[in-house]
Scaffold this motif. Structure first.
Motif, PDB file in Angstrom:
ATOM      1  N   PHE A 117       0.836  -1.210   0.000  1.00  0.00           N
ATOM      2  CA  PHE A 117       0.000   0.000   0.000  1.00  0.00           C
ATOM      3  C   PHE A 117       0.865   1.252   0.000  1.00  0.00           C
ATOM      4  O   PHE A 117       0.609   2.208  -0.731  1.00  0.00           O
ATOM      5  CB  PHE A 117      -0.929   0.012   1.218  1.00  0.00           C
ATOM      6  CG  PHE A 117      -2.207  -0.722   0.984  1.00  0.00           C
ATOM      7  CD1 PHE A 117      -3.294  -0.081   0.429  1.00  0.00           C
ATOM      8  CD2 PHE A 117      -2.319  -2.049   1.308  1.00  0.00           C
ATOM      9  CE1 PHE A 117      -4.471  -0.764   0.190  1.00  0.00           C
ATOM     10  CE2 PHE A 117      -3.489  -2.745   1.078  1.00  0.00           C
ATOM     11  CZ  PHE A 117      -4.567  -2.100   0.513  1.00  0.00           C
ATOM     12  N   PHE A 118       1.892   1.224   0.842  1.00  0.00           N
ATOM     13  CA  PHE A 118       2.810   2.355   0.930  1.00  0.00           C
ATOM     14  C   PHE A 118       3.392   2.644  -0.456  1.00  0.00           C
ATOM     15  O   PHE A 118       3.429   3.793  -0.908  1.00  0.00           O
ATOM     16  CB  PHE A 118       3.910   1.999   1.932  1.00  0.00           C
ATOM     17  CG  PHE A 118       4.858   3.105   2.266  1.00  0.00           C
ATOM     18  CD1 PHE A 118       4.408   4.236   2.909  1.00  0.00           C
ATOM     19  CD2 PHE A 118       6.196   3.006   1.948  1.00  0.00           C
ATOM     20  CE1 PHE A 118       5.285   5.263   3.235  1.00  0.00           C
ATOM     21  CE2 PHE A 118       7.075   4.023   2.268  1.00  0.00           C
ATOM     22  CZ  PHE A 118       6.611   5.150   2.913  1.00  0.00           C
ATOM     23  N   LEU A 119       3.778   1.570  -1.141  1.00  0.00           N
ATOM     24  CA  LEU A 119       4.409   1.723  -2.449  1.00  0.00           C
ATOM     25  C   LEU A 119       3.420   2.263  -3.475  1.00  0.00           C
ATOM     26  O   LEU A 119       3.766   3.131  -4.282  1.00  0.00           O
ATOM     27  CB  LEU A 119       4.940   0.361  -2.894  1.00  0.00           C
ATOM     28  CG  LEU A 119       5.894   0.387  -4.063  1.00  0.00           C
ATOM     29  CD1 LEU A 119       7.166   1.077  -3.666  1.00  0.00           C
ATOM     30  CD2 LEU A 119       6.185  -1.013  -4.522  1.00  0.00           C
ATOM     31  N   PHE A 120       2.188   1.770  -3.442  1.00  0.00           N
ATOM     32  CA  PHE A 120       1.200   2.274  -4.392  1.00  0.00           C
ATOM     33  C   PHE A 120       0.951   3.759  -4.148  1.00  0.00           C
ATOM     34  O   PHE A 120       0.798   4.540  -5.088  1.00  0.00           O
ATOM     35  CB  PHE A 120      -0.102   1.478  -4.278  1.00  0.00           C
ATOM     36  CG  PHE A 120      -1.005   1.642  -5.465  1.00  0.00           C
ATOM     37  CD1 PHE A 120      -0.729   0.986  -6.645  1.00  0.00           C
ATOM     38  CD2 PHE A 120      -2.113   2.461  -5.415  1.00  0.00           C
ATOM     39  CE1 PHE A 120      -1.542   1.135  -7.750  1.00  0.00           C
ATOM     40  CE2 PHE A 120      -2.930   2.621  -6.521  1.00  0.00           C
ATOM     41  CZ  PHE A 120      -2.646   1.948  -7.687  1.00  0.00           C
ATOM     42  N   GLY A 121       0.937   4.137  -2.884  1.00  0.00           N
ATOM     43  CA  GLY A 121       0.793   5.563  -2.561  1.00  0.00           C
ATOM     44  C   GLY A 121       1.943   6.368  -3.143  1.00  0.00           C
ATOM     45  O   GLY A 121       1.732   7.448  -3.712  1.00  0.00           O
ATOM     46  N   ILE A 122       3.165   5.826  -3.031  1.00  0.00           N
ATOM     47  CA  ILE A 122       4.319   6.529  -3.593  1.00  0.00           C
ATOM     48  C   ILE A 122       4.143   6.677  -5.100  1.00  0.00           C
ATOM     49  O   ILE A 122       4.427   7.733  -5.673  1.00  0.00           O
ATOM     50  CB  ILE A 122       5.621   5.768  -3.275  1.00  0.00           C
ATOM     51  CG1 ILE A 122       5.864   5.734  -1.781  1.00  0.00           C
ATOM     52  CG2 ILE A 122       6.800   6.422  -3.968  1.00  0.00           C
ATOM     53  CD1 ILE A 122       7.050   4.892  -1.382  1.00  0.00           C
ATOM     54  N   ALA A 123       3.640   5.612  -5.745  1.00  0.00           N
ATOM     55  CA  ALA A 123       3.445   5.677  -7.197  1.00  0.00           C
ATOM     56  C   ALA A 123       2.488   6.812  -7.545  1.00  0.00           C
ATOM     57  O   ALA A 123       2.726   7.579  -8.481  1.00  0.00           O
ATOM     58  CB  ALA A 123       2.915   4.346  -7.710  1.00  0.00           C
ATOM     59  N   MET A 124       1.402   6.930  -6.780  1.00  0.00           N
ATOM     60  CA  MET A 124       0.421   7.973  -7.072  1.00  0.00           C
ATOM     61  C   MET A 124       1.030   9.364  -6.857  1.00  0.00           C
ATOM     62  O   MET A 124       0.814  10.270  -7.647  1.00  0.00           O
ATOM     63  CB  MET A 124      -0.820   7.801  -6.188  1.00  0.00           C
ATOM     64  CG  MET A 124      -1.595   6.544  -6.453  1.00  0.00           C
ATOM     65  SD  MET A 124      -2.225   6.458  -8.130  1.00  0.00           S
ATOM     66  CE  MET A 124      -1.392   5.007  -8.721  1.00  0.00           C
ATOM     67  N   VAL A 125       1.776   9.503  -5.763  1.00  0.00           N
ATOM     68  CA  VAL A 125       2.396  10.811  -5.498  1.00  0.00           C
ATOM     69  C   VAL A 125       3.425  11.133  -6.569  1.00  0.00           C
ATOM     70  O   VAL A 125       3.541  12.285  -7.007  1.00  0.00           O
ATOM     71  CB  VAL A 125       3.027  10.821  -4.086  1.00  0.00           C
ATOM     72  CG1 VAL A 125       3.880  12.057  -3.889  1.00  0.00           C
ATOM     73  CG2 VAL A 125       1.947  10.775  -3.044  1.00  0.00           C
ATOM     74  N   TYR A 126       4.134  10.103  -7.008  1.00  0.00           N
ATOM     75  CA  TYR A 126       5.099  10.320  -8.089  1.00  0.00           C
ATOM     76  C   TYR A 126       4.366  10.777  -9.342  1.00  0.00           C
ATOM     77  O   TYR A 126       4.818  11.684 -10.051  1.00  0.00           O
ATOM     78  CB  TYR A 126       5.876   9.035  -8.355  1.00  0.00           C
ATOM     79  CG  TYR A 126       6.766   9.099  -9.566  1.00  0.00           C
ATOM     80  CD1 TYR A 126       7.819  10.006  -9.619  1.00  0.00           C
ATOM     81  CD2 TYR A 126       6.554   8.270 -10.658  1.00  0.00           C
ATOM     82  CE1 TYR A 126       8.628  10.078 -10.732  1.00  0.00           C
ATOM     83  CE2 TYR A 126       7.359   8.340 -11.768  1.00  0.00           C
ATOM     84  CZ  TYR A 126       8.396   9.247 -11.805  1.00  0.00           C
ATOM     85  OH  TYR A 126       9.189   9.318 -12.919  1.00  0.00           O
ATOM     86  N   GLY A 127       3.222  10.170  -9.617  1.00  0.00           N
ATOM     87  CA  GLY A 127       2.450  10.596 -10.773  1.00  0.00           C
ATOM     88  C   GLY A 127       1.991  12.030 -10.642  1.00  0.00           C
ATOM     89  O   GLY A 127       1.961  12.786 -11.613  1.00  0.00           O
ATOM     90  N   TYR A 128       1.664  12.412  -9.419  1.00  0.00           N
ATOM     91  CA  TYR A 128       1.170  13.770  -9.191  1.00  0.00           C
ATOM     92  C   TYR A 128       2.293  14.791  -9.320  1.00  0.00           C
ATOM     93  O   TYR A 128       2.145  15.811  -9.998  1.00  0.00           O
ATOM     94  CB  TYR A 128       0.547  13.840  -7.797  1.00  0.00           C
ATOM     95  CG  TYR A 128       0.072  15.208  -7.386  1.00  0.00           C
ATOM     96  CD1 TYR A 128      -1.087  15.740  -7.928  1.00  0.00           C
ATOM     97  CD2 TYR A 128       0.775  15.954  -6.457  1.00  0.00           C
ATOM     98  CE1 TYR A 128      -1.528  16.989  -7.552  1.00  0.00           C
ATOM     99  CE2 TYR A 128       0.343  17.198  -6.072  1.00  0.00           C
ATOM    100  CZ  TYR A 128      -0.817  17.717  -6.627  1.00  0.00           C
ATOM    101  OH  TYR A 128      -1.251  18.952  -6.257  1.00  0.00           O
ATOM    102  N   ALA A 129       3.420  14.513  -8.673  1.00  0.00           N
ATOM    103  CA  ALA A 129       4.469  15.525  -8.561  1.00  0.00           C
ATOM    104  C   ALA A 129       5.583  15.338  -9.578  1.00  0.00           C
ATOM    105  O   ALA A 129       6.356  16.265  -9.813  1.00  0.00           O
ATOM    106  CB  ALA A 129       5.061  15.502  -7.160  1.00  0.00           C
ATOM    107  N   GLY A 130       5.681  14.155 -10.166  1.00  0.00           N
ATOM    108  CA  GLY A 130       6.763  13.917 -11.117  1.00  0.00           C
ATOM    109  C   GLY A 130       8.102  13.694 -10.457  1.00  0.00           C
ATOM    110  O   GLY A 130       9.128  13.632 -11.108  1.00  0.00           O
TER     111      GLY A 130
END
Lengths: 99, 549, 286
Positions: B216-229
């Motif tokens: 879950f932590f990792l999926f959250g990181i993926a989403m934040v990465y998508g948001y912020a680049g």
């Protein structure tokens, strides 16, 4: 097609993996479902990397694979240890801890 | 001439040379890492009889040296800036991270004393993990006095992960640190000497749920990465105020915050994600439980504070409601369940869940007072809980030498062994938050910060929850001092020098932080430079100014 | 002038990619469902391989050639094989009972999953990212995709990279602790073993089983010249597992030799022996 479709696919696979963790009771299958979730995360990272034109997503996906490899070794060692003791890989049989 | 295309305006970063690493700033981490690696080499080349003394000495010296180095670095930090960053700002050395690292190292040292304790040549760990419990082979190993000294390098790696977890300045490093911290702990949980089946199942449960939550932590990181680049906290923070790279990418941020929150809340063990805690704490060898209950909690909250205050510092409105709900649920549900517990280790586990809820109120506050309050609370709680688990290791069943967990057996302990009961009583009073103990100052600081941030309902729930939990802590004290000794009275071991030191450390810290909190609050914990301001925005900058970015 | 369209065409998503996405995407989703809902663990593992290879293709499409290879070599080739090894150790035919142990557990899971998936997918699909930027600019600047990846891993994330070293050591140490048993007794030497053998009263090798005589099962006893069964010819482990079958000899053999000591074996049990054993295993791996 919009590249966000990859992310939607990743979300669907991630959810399927999470459901698997919740419904399955064979520890090995549960662990496999966790791997499924990690794979879904990697797909999202790679797709985002292309969307943003940066390689960071791929770097993270690479590190996740390393982590997953180490995790698998530890996890399967723990599962094997329990299996040797009780001749079962079911997490239902492992119910001494249930309250 | 080639006209500027879109991809050229945002030219991607290509790193072309190695960072100029300041090894001095990394030295506390490097010392612990080196101790772990040397420990592995010792396992390979030193004969089995001599490993124990070498490994314990190595581990304790390394943790002690790392602690001293951390202290020296606090003094060497430039006074005008919050701190320094290393290796392209992937790791940060600032006052909060050094404070947490120092606390983690001190708690690790206290836990190491428990880990190293042996009675009649028996440690808390199984002689041979590969032997099936109850088998002839296991008996042979017990008779031969086998021992797993691999425990020490594993503890070193776990401590390294904890240190790095609080110092990571981007989500990738943080994820790696999380795994470095967790993997050895999964293993260590399954190595108890007694009730081994129980211990192995605790390891399995901890492992599966831990891997689930880190996904879950990792999926959250993926989403934040998508948001912020990007995954650097500073970049995520900047994206939070500018709106991200993708138009209408707000859902990505929300999903990211929620998922990262789930991963973090699992590690600290708050209510919807607390199920592992009682089982794992009960099943794991008690010295490891002490390490998890103190060190892991401090590391997880240290990382959580950094993530929510720095990376998501500009999007407080998005995450605050979620943490509100979790904090209230935690304080209410865990307190109610704790009252019904019959086993001392499970009770301490639920108490740890409740305390996580209290500290969460400080995170919700999202101001400088919240940060300092949480820091004080974590240090105070860490020492108290290590002391409490040290006492648990001393009370054994008379017949088989296993720890006597059942609370009914603890009746009348105040008459037979007054010092032990008095120490435990002090720890329980500190958990309950009675004045003159460290727990009171911690709770006061945390609740004060929450009130200042306008989270008064949370504080009301917190105070009520404290009252409920105080009830069962006091009940145990009454049981110990005013009840008749039980039929199956436990055998109380005489604390050796190692366990005795840990208990003494716990008592000293609990009293000292309770009676004289001033020096710690003023000098050890970093103070915000800005004066207290009524405006919420100003408070945010004050809280952030403590972190280097 | 004509370099610019080249750069942007590398980034645009064409019809071919769309078609691949939908075809391969549905295969991946179906295989993922297969991982979760296969009764047998081995089927789950094979479905997992399909998912992983499908994702590897997606990595290739998304300009990550190195990860595509790593995904196939490391993930599918090593990690998944490790899973299969453990499945073999645990018993290949181990299957999960699909009976609910907690009432309403599955319904609750379905509800939670829907509550999770619907906002997730609706939130994500509301976003329109537009044309991806693509990696071509960075790849050109760094002199290739793999050099770029390598420089980021080894330069920028050097601390995380070193920390993975700790992770790998932990994994090795953990496997060693949990799986390797130190010998408590002294290893028997060749000399001791030969002395024991002479003293045992049977210095020659034991007779082999009747594996290639009439049957191909290793639990088939060999026959002595007088037609009686040689008990020494069967591995005691096999005999211990299902003793009454081991001493029985099938009908056709019994027919041709005649003089076999009656040991109460079921003649037709031999044929179904394998199945029975499998069922046995699955019952204790359930």
């Amino acid at each position: 097609m919009d590249p966000m479709n990859y992310i939607v696919l990743a979300a669907i696979v991630f959810t399927i993996g999470a459901v698997g963790v919740l419904v399955r009771r064979n520890a090995i299958i549960v662990f496999m479902c966790v791997e499924l979730m990690l794979n879904a995360c990697n797909l999202a990272f790679v797709a985002f990397a292309r969307m943003h034109g940066g390689i960071e997503g791929q770097v993270i996906a690479f590190f996740v694979m390393v982590v997953a490899a180490a995790e698998v070794v530890v996890g399967l060692a723990i599962i094997m240890q329990i299996f040797r003791t009780r001749r079962s890989a079911s997490i239902d049989d492992a119910n001494l801890l249930k309250n | 001439m080639i006209p500027l295309s879109l991809s050229e305006t945002t030219l991607p970063t290509v790193t072309t040379q190695a960072p100029d690493l300041d090894y001095w700033l990394l030295s506390p981490l490097l010392v612990v890492f080196a101790a772990g690696v040397i420990g592995v080499i010792v396992e390979a080349f030193v004969p089995a009889q001599r490993r124990y003394s070498i490994q314990t000495a190595l581990a304790m010296v390394a943790v002690g040296v790392a602690f001293v180095l951390t202290l020296v670095q606090v003094g060497a930090l430039p006074a005008d800036s919050a701190g320094l960053t290393l290796a392209f700002a992937t790791v940060v050395v600032d006052r909060p991270s050094l404070f947490f690292q120092g606390v983690i190292l001190a708690l690790a040292l206290a836990s190491l004393l428990l880990i190293a304790e042996r009675r009649d040549g028996e440690s808390a760990f199984t002689g041979q993990a590969a032997a099936v419990p109850g088998s002839e082979e296991e008996r042979a190993h017990v008779l031969a006095g086998s021992q797993h000294t691999e425990v020490y390098p594993l503890v070193m790696f776990a401590v390294l992960g904890m240190q790095l977890f609080t110092a990571a300045n981007d989500f990738l490093t943080m994820f790696i640190a999380l795994e470095v911290m967790s993997l050895p702990l999964y293993l260590l949980c399954g190595l108890a000497r007694r009730r081994r089946l129980f211990s192995q199942e605790a390891a399995l449960k901890y492992f599966l749920l831990g891997a689930f939550s880190s996904a879950f932590f990792l999926f959250g990181i993926a989403m934040v990465y998508g948001y912020a680049g990007a995954v650097e906290f500073a970049a995520v923070r900047a994206a939070g105020s500018s709106g991200g790279l993708i138009d209408g990418g707000e859902p990505l941020l929300l999903i990211g915050i929620a998922m990262i929150g789930v991963g973090m809340l699992f590690k600290v063990g708050t209510v919807p994600f607390h199920n592992w805690k009682p089982d794992v704490y009960q099943g794991a060898p008690t010295p490891i439980t002490a390490l998890m209950a103190s060190g892991t909690l401090v590391a997880a909250f240290g990382a959580m504070l950094r993530v929510f205050y720095v990376a998501f510092g500009t999007t407080v409105a998005q995450w605050r409601p979620m943490l509100w709900v979790v904090a209230i649920l935690t304080m209410v549900v865990a307190a109610v369940i704790a009252v019904t517990q019959r086993d001392i280790k499970r009770l301490l586990a639920y108490s740890s869940v409740v305390h996580a809820g209290f500290i969460l109120t400080a995170v919700v506050a999202a101001n400088a007072d919240g940060l300092t309050g949480a820091m004080f609370y974590l240090a105070a709680y860490g020492f108290t809980t290590v002391g409490a688990f040290a006492i648990v290791t001393l009370v054994r069943n008379p017949d088989n030498g296993a720890e006597a967990g059942d609370l009914t057996q603890w009746a009348g302990l105040g008459r037979t062994s007054p010092f032990l009961a008095a120490s435990l009583g002090l720890f329980l009073l500190a958990f309950a938050g009675i004045p003159l103990t460290s727990g009171f100052i911690g709770k006061f600081a945390v609740f004060e910060a929450a009130v200042a941030a306008g989270a008064t309902p949370l504080v009301v729930v917190g105070v009520l929850s404290s009252a409920v939990t105080a009830f069962f802590y006091v009940r145990i004290i009454v049981l110990m001092f005013f009840a008749e000794p039980a039929e199956n009275a436990p055998r109380v071991l005489k604390p050796g020098i190692l366990t005795g030191t840990t208990v003494g450390l716990g008592v000293a810290a609990t009293l000292l932080l309770g009676i004289l909190p001033g020096p710690v609050l003023e000098h050890v914990i970093p103070q915000p430079a800005a004066e207290t301001s009524e405006a919420v925005a100003a408070e945010h900058t004050a809280a952030d100014s403590l972190f280097a970015r | 002038m004509n370099i610019v369209p080249l750069q942007t065409t590398a980034a645009a998503i064409g019809g071919g990619e769309t078609a691949t996405f939908y075809i391969l995407g549905s295969i991946v989703v179906l295989a993922a469902l297969g991982v979760v809902f296969s009764r047998r663990a081995v089927y789950s593992a094979l479905m997992m391989a399909v998912v992983m290879i499908g994702l590897a293709v997606f990595y290739g499409i998304n300009e990550a050639p190195f990860l595509m290879v790593v995904q196939i070599v490391v993930y599918t080739g090593a990690v998944l094989m490790l899973f299969l090894f453990v499945l073999m150790l645990v018993g290949v035919s181990s299957s999960d009972s699909l009976v609910e142990t907690i009432r309403g557990h599955r319904l609750l899971t379905a509800v939670i999953a829907l509550c999770f998936l619907v906002p997730l997918v609706s939130g994500l699909s509301s976003i329109v990212a537009g044309e991806p930027v693509g990696l071509s600019a960075g790849v050109a600047a760094a002199g290739g995709s793999i050099p770029w990846l390598a420089s980021e891993i080894i330069y920028r994330y050097v601390i995380a990279f070193e920390a993975t070293g700790a992770l790998l050591i932990t994994a090795v140490l953990g496997a060693l602790v949990l799986a390797h048993a130190v010998r408590t007794k002294k290893k028997r030497t060749q000399k001791q073993m030969s002395m024991d053998r002479i003293r045992s009263g049977h210095p020659t090798p034991l007779p082999g089983p009747g594996t290639y005589a009439r049957h191909n099962a290793i639990d088939m006893p060999a026959l002595l010249p007088d037609g009686s069964v040689s008990e020494l010819s069967i591995n005691p482990v096999l005999a211990a597992r299902n003793p009454e079958d081991q001493h029985g000899v099938p009908e056709d053999m019994r027919y041709s030799i005649g003089a076999i000591p009656e040991s109460g074996g079921r003649p037709d049990a031999q044929a179904s022996n394998g199945d029975e054993q499998r069922e046995d295993e699955s019952s204790w791996t359930r």
